[in-house]
Scaffold this motif. Structure first.
Motif, PDB file in Angstrom:
ATOM      1  N   TRP A  28      55.206  30.249  42.603  1.00  9.73           N
ATOM      2  CA  TRP A  28      54.038  31.112  42.392  1.00  9.73           C
ATOM      3  C   TRP A  28      54.191  32.087  41.228  1.00  9.73           C
ATOM      4  O   TRP A  28      53.251  32.243  40.442  1.00  9.73           O
ATOM      5  N   PRO A  29      55.316  32.778  41.075  1.00 11.90           N
ATOM      6  CA  PRO A  29      55.415  33.693  39.918  1.00 11.90           C
ATOM      7  C   PRO A  29      55.286  32.964  38.576  1.00 11.90           C
ATOM      8  O   PRO A  29      54.660  33.469  37.644  1.00 11.90           O
ATOM      9  N   TRP A  30      55.855  31.787  38.477  1.00 15.76           N
ATOM     10  CA  TRP A  30      55.756  31.019  37.234  1.00 15.76           C
ATOM     11  C   TRP A  30      54.327  30.542  37.000  1.00 15.76           C
ATOM     12  O   TRP A  30      53.840  30.530  35.865  1.00 15.76           O
ATOM     13  N   LEU A  31      53.640  30.170  38.065  1.00 17.37           N
ATOM     14  CA  LEU A  31      52.261  29.714  37.941  1.00 17.37           C
ATOM     15  C   LEU A  31      51.345  30.863  37.498  1.00 17.37           C
ATOM     16  O   LEU A  31      50.496  30.693  36.627  1.00 17.37           O
ATOM     17  N   ILE A  32      51.535  32.032  38.073  1.00 15.57           N
ATOM     18  CA  ILE A  32      50.735  33.194  37.688  1.00 15.57           C
ATOM     19  C   ILE A  32      51.022  33.581  36.240  1.00 15.57           C
ATOM     20  O   ILE A  32      50.102  33.876  35.468  1.00 15.57           O
ATOM     21  N   LEU A  33      52.282  33.570  35.845  1.00 14.38           N
ATOM     22  CA  LEU A  33      52.646  33.881  34.468  1.00 14.38           C
ATOM     23  C   LEU A  33      52.019  32.885  33.496  1.00 14.38           C
ATOM     24  O   LEU A  33      51.488  33.271  32.448  1.00 14.38           O
ATOM     25  N   LEU A  34      52.026  31.616  33.846  1.00 22.82           N
ATOM     26  CA  LEU A  34      51.425  30.591  33.005  1.00 22.82           C
ATOM     27  C   LEU A  34      49.918  30.804  32.870  1.00 22.82           C
ATOM     28  O   LEU A  34      49.362  30.694  31.768  1.00 22.82           O
ATOM     29  N   LEU A  35      49.244  31.146  33.956  1.00 25.20           N
ATOM     30  CA  LEU A  35      47.807  31.397  33.909  1.00 25.20           C
ATOM     31  C   LEU A  35      47.477  32.630  33.051  1.00 25.20           C
ATOM     32  O   LEU A  35      46.495  32.622  32.307  1.00 25.20           O
ATOM     33  N   VAL A  36      48.297  33.655  33.134  1.00 24.57           N
ATOM     34  CA  VAL A  36      48.083  34.852  32.313  1.00 24.57           C
ATOM     35  C   VAL A  36      48.258  34.523  30.837  1.00 24.57           C
ATOM     36  O   VAL A  36      47.463  34.939  29.990  1.00 24.57           O
ATOM     37  N   ILE A  37      49.278  33.751  30.505  1.00 28.76           N
ATOM     38  CA  ILE A  37      49.515  33.362  29.109  1.00 28.76           C
ATOM     39  C   ILE A  37      48.362  32.513  28.587  1.00 28.76           C
ATOM     40  O   ILE A  37      47.885  32.717  27.467  1.00 28.76           O
ATOM     41  N   ILE A  38      47.885  31.578  29.390  1.00 25.06           N
ATOM     42  CA  ILE A  38      46.757  30.742  28.972  1.00 25.06           C
ATOM     43  C   ILE A  38      45.513  31.597  28.769  1.00 25.06           C
ATOM     44  O   ILE A  38      44.780  31.421  27.792  1.00 25.06           O
TER      45      ILE A  38
END
Length: 67
Positions: free
Chosen positions: A14-24
């Motif tokens: 989940w933390p990696w997924l949220i970070l990826l969504l923020v970057i996108i």
């Protein structure tokens, strides 16, 4: 002797997924801002109020000079 099986905990994704969504989201916002042409007109002075007073009558008005 008995063997004890030790399993490593799986790390949460989940933390990696949220970070990826923020970057996108930041990349999409940056691309939008760079490619967006401003449609708004920037005014150098304040917009007119719709009230038109000729400059000659304003200076020659007796009520303004007697105040």
């Amino acid at each position: 002797m008995a063997e004890i099986n030790i399993e490593k905990k799986k790390k949460s994704m989940w933390p990696w997924l949220i970070l990826l969504l923020v970057i996108i989201a930041l990349i999409v916002w940056a691309l939008y801002e760079m490619t967006n042409e401003p449609d708004e007109v920037e005014y150098q002075e304040a917009p007119a109020t719709g009230m038109v007073i000729p400059a000659d009558t304003q200076l020659a008005s007796p009520t303004l000079t007697q105040v």
